[in-house]
Design an enzyme around this catalytic site. Structure first.
Site, PDB file in Angstrom:
ATOM      1  N   SER A  82      71.045  66.114  38.437  1.00  0.00           N
ATOM      2  CA  SER A  82      70.511  65.632  39.756  1.00  0.00           C
ATOM      3  C   SER A  82      71.353  66.130  41.033  1.00  0.00           C
ATOM      4  O   SER A  82      70.874  65.899  42.209  1.00  0.00           O
ATOM      5  CB  SER A  82      70.291  64.276  39.922  1.00  0.00           C
ATOM      6  OG  SER A  82      71.453  63.519  39.632  1.00  0.00           O
ATOM      7  N   THR A 197      71.238  61.469  42.728  1.00  0.00           N
ATOM      8  CA  THR A 197      72.072  62.059  43.930  1.00  0.00           C
ATOM      9  C   THR A 197      73.268  61.089  43.775  1.00  0.00           C
ATOM     10  O   THR A 197      73.123  60.131  42.831  1.00  0.00           O
ATOM     11  CB  THR A 197      71.277  61.344  45.147  1.00  0.00           C
ATOM     12  OG1 THR A 197      70.187  62.158  45.366  1.00  0.00           O
ATOM     13  CG2 THR A 197      72.170  61.613  46.522  1.00  0.00           C
ATOM     14  N   THR A 215      73.062  66.229  46.503  1.00  0.00           N
ATOM     15  CA  THR A 215      71.804  65.987  45.448  1.00  0.00           C
ATOM     16  C   THR A 215      71.361  67.462  45.437  1.00  0.00           C
ATOM     17  O   THR A 215      71.219  68.520  46.262  1.00  0.00           O
ATOM     18  CB  THR A 215      70.670  64.969  46.049  1.00  0.00           C
ATOM     19  OG1 THR A 215      70.045  65.021  45.215  1.00  0.00           O
ATOM     20  CG2 THR A 215      70.007  65.702  47.124  1.00  0.00           C
ATOM     21  N   ARG A 225      61.143  71.527  50.548  1.00  0.00           N
ATOM     22  CA  ARG A 225      61.345  70.119  50.988  1.00  0.00           C
ATOM     23  C   ARG A 225      62.762  69.699  50.884  1.00  0.00           C
ATOM     24  O   ARG A 225      63.420  70.048  50.010  1.00  0.00           O
ATOM     25  CB  ARG A 225      60.706  69.530  49.657  1.00  0.00           C
ATOM     26  CG  ARG A 225      60.520  67.914  49.764  1.00  0.00           C
ATOM     27  CD  ARG A 225      61.837  67.440  48.967  1.00  0.00           C
ATOM     28  NE  ARG A 225      61.604  65.811  48.983  1.00  0.00           N
ATOM     29  CZ  ARG A 225      62.503  65.057  48.483  1.00  0.00           C
ATOM     30  NH1 ARG A 225      63.728  65.454  48.200  1.00  0.00           N
ATOM     31  NH2 ARG A 225      62.514  63.582  48.541  1.00  0.00           N
ATOM     32  N   VAL A 226      62.864  69.018  52.009  1.00  0.00           N
ATOM     33  CA  VAL A 226      64.281  68.396  52.317  1.00  0.00           C
ATOM     34  C   VAL A 226      64.107  67.043  52.208  1.00  0.00           C
ATOM     35  O   VAL A 226      63.130  66.453  52.890  1.00  0.00           O
ATOM     36  CB  VAL A 226      64.781  68.841  53.721  1.00  0.00           C
ATOM     37  CG1 VAL A 226      66.046  67.901  53.858  1.00  0.00           C
ATOM     38  CG2 VAL A 226      65.197  70.364  53.666  1.00  0.00           C
ATOM     39  N   THR A 248      70.036  56.578  47.599  1.00  0.00           N
ATOM     40  CA  THR A 248      69.615  57.319  46.421  1.00  0.00           C
ATOM     41  C   THR A 248      68.109  57.083  46.151  1.00  0.00           C
ATOM     42  O   THR A 248      67.675  55.850  46.516  1.00  0.00           O
ATOM     43  CB  THR A 248      70.320  57.300  45.027  1.00  0.00           C
ATOM     44  OG1 THR A 248      70.663  56.184  44.685  1.00  0.00           O
ATOM     45  CG2 THR A 248      71.770  58.073  45.313  1.00  0.00           C
ATOM     46  N   GLY A 249      67.401  57.964  45.462  1.00  0.00           N
ATOM     47  CA  GLY A 249      65.839  57.458  45.206  1.00  0.00           C
ATOM     48  C   GLY A 249      64.995  58.468  46.266  1.00  0.00           C
ATOM     49  O   GLY A 249      65.328  59.387  46.881  1.00  0.00           O
ATOM     50  N   GLY A 251      63.641  60.010  48.988  1.00  0.00           N
ATOM     51  CA  GLY A 251      63.920  60.327  50.283  1.00  0.00           C
ATOM     52  C   GLY A 251      63.008  60.228  51.252  1.00  0.00           C
ATOM     53  O   GLY A 251      63.502  59.704  52.351  1.00  0.00           O
TER      54      GLY A 251
HETATM   55  N1  ASP Z   1      67.064  60.968  47.509  1.00  0.00           N
HETATM   56  C1  ASP Z   1      66.966  62.079  46.791  1.00  0.00           C
HETATM   57  C2  ASP Z   1      66.019  63.156  47.570  1.00  0.00           C
HETATM   58  O1  ASP Z   1      64.852  62.379  47.963  1.00  0.00           O
HETATM   59  C3  ASP Z   1      66.652  62.268  45.501  1.00  0.00           C
HETATM   60  C4  ASP Z   1      67.039  61.158  44.450  1.00  0.00           C
HETATM   61  O2  ASP Z   1      68.093  60.619  45.148  1.00  0.00           O
HETATM   62  O3  ASP Z   1      66.572  60.925  43.822  1.00  0.00           O
HETATM   63  O4  ASP Z   1      65.847  64.202  47.697  1.00  0.00           O
END
Ligand code: ASP
Length: 337
Positions: A82, A197, A215, A225-226, A248-249, A251
C-alpha cells in the site's frame, strides 16, 4: 539577518506577529511531554518503522529526518502493498504514489501526487517543501523534479503486486477478453480491494511538530485519481501549537471532511486526541447519513504527548503505535461504527 526569498514565500520561522498591537511569538511555547513518534500501524510495524525513526532522532536530533526515515522504511519495503515500492498499481498496472510532509516550526508543506517510478515519494515531497516555492507537484512534473534531485527511476511494480492486479483485471467483468487461469478459485464477492497508507507523526524535545503521510493510494484506481494522502488538511495536518493528525482509508471521505485539519482543530479546542479522532469520524458518518461501508482511520498526537487512534470499521489494522523515551506502546483503535 536578511530574509531570503525562500523564507519570505514559504517560511514563518521565528516571525514576530503583531496581535492587537502587542508583540507575540508566532509559535507559542506550550508545555510538552515530547519527544514522541507515532505511526498509524500496530506493533509489528511499530518495531519496523519506529525503531529506525527513533534511532535517527537520537543520532541527528532532527525529528523531520526521523519521521522521513520511518516513512521510507515502508516505502522501500516490497512486501508492503500500500506504500511506495510494491504498492498496488492503478487500473492500468502503473504504480502511482501520493505523499505529503509538514514542518511545524515554519508551517511549511510539500507534496507530490500521482508520482511514478520513484520509490521514496515522501522524500520528494520534502524536497518540494524545502527546495521549491510550491507546495504540490503532480505526475510527470513531480517525477522530473525528483530526477533533477538525483532520484533514480525504477520499476515499482513487484511481481506480487502485478499478479494481484492481473487477478483483479481478469475477474472484473464477464464482458471483456481478459480471462483468469482455469484453476482460478477467485470469488468476486470475497474480493476486497486492499487499502493502506502510512502516517508518521513526531514531536521533538523542543515541542516542534512534524508529519508525513505516504501511500500508493487506492488499489486499481482510475489513472490520475489522487486521494487524501498528498492533500494538506486531508491526509495530514499539524499545527505547531496543537499537535498533528493523519488519515488512512477511503481518501474521498477524508477530503470532503478536511479530516486531519478537523482533528487538529478539535484538539485546539481542548479535546483529547482520542476524542478528536472519534469526532472527526462521526462527521463522516453524519455526512453519509449513518451508512458507511468503507474504512477511515485517524491518528493524532497533541503537544502533551497524548495519542489518539480511531477507525470507522474494524477492517485490517486496528492499532497504532508510538515510541517515546518510555519505549514502544501500541493503542487499539476505538471503532466508531
Ligand atoms: N487514503 C488512501 C487514499 O485514499 C488509501 C488508503 O489509505 O487506503 O488514497
Amino acid at each position: 539577518m536578511m530574509t531570503s526569498r525562500r523564507d519570505f514565500f514559504k517560511g514563518a520561522a521565528g516571525a514576530v506577529l503583531l496581535l492587537n498591537g502587542k508583540k507575540t511569538l508566532s509559535a507559542d511555547p506550550v508545555a510538552v511531554a515530547a519527544p514522541i513518534i507515532v505511526c498509524s500501524r500496530g506493533t509489528e510495524w511499530g518495531e519496523k518503522v519506529l525503531g529506525p525513526a527513533w534511532n535517527t532522532w537520537e543520532k541527528t536530533g532532527s525529528m523531520m529526518d526521523a519521521v522521513e526515515r520511518g516513512a521510507n522504511i515502508a516505502e522501500l519495503d516490497p512486501e508492503d502493498s500500500s506504500v511506495g515500492y510494491g504498492g498496488l498499481p492503478n487500473e492500468e498496472g502503473v504504480v502511482s504514489l501520493d505523499s505529503c510532509v509538514m514542518h511545524g516550526p515554519t508551517h511549511n508543506c510539500g507534496a507530490v501526487a500521482a508520482l511514478e517510478k520513484i520509490k521514496r515519494a515522501c522524500s520528494v515531497a520534502r524536497l518540494v517543501m524545502e527546495r521549491t516555492d510550491h507546495m504540490l507537484l503532480v505526475g510527470d512534473g513531480a517525477r522530473r523534479f525528483a530526477v533533477a534531485h538525483g532520484f533514480v527511476e525504477e520499476n515499482l511494480l513487484t511481481d506480487k503486486a502485478r499478479l494481484n492486479w492481473l487477478k483483479w483485471k481478469e475477474n472484473l467483468s464477464e464482458n471483456d477478453d481478459w480471462l483468469p487461469p482455469k484453476d482460478d478459485d477467485y470469488s468476486h464477492e470475497a474480493y476486497q480491494r486492499p487499502t493502506g497508507t502510512i502516517n508518521v507523526l513526531g514531536i521533538d524535545a523542543g515541542g516542534d511538530v512534524f508529519g508525513i503521510t505516504t501511500t500508493s493510494g487506492l488499489a486499481f484506481k482510475i489513472p490520475g485519481r489522487v486521494g487524501d494522502s498528498p492533500i494538506i488538511g486531508a491526509g495530514l495536518y499539524l499545527d505547531n501549537r496543537v499537535g498533528a493528525a493523519g488519515a488512512t482509508g477511503r481518501g474521498e471521505e477524508v477530503i470532503r471532511t478536511c479530516g486531519s485539519f478537523l482533528t487538529v482543530e478539535l484538539m485546539r479546542q481542548g479535546m483529547h486526541p482520542q476524542k478528536a479522532c472519534e469526532e472527526a469520524l462521526k462527521r463522516i458518518i453524519a455526512i453519509n447519513k449513518g451508512s458507511v461501508d468503507f474504512n477511515v482511520k485517524y491518528i493524532a498526537v497533541d503537544k502533551k504527548g497524548r495519542v489518539g487512534c480511531a477507525q470507522l470499521k474494524p477492517y485490517g489494522e486496528t492499532h497504532c503505535s508510538f515510541i517515546s523515551d518510555t519505549g514502544f506502546r501500541a493503542i487499539k483503535a476505538q471503532v466508531v461504527s
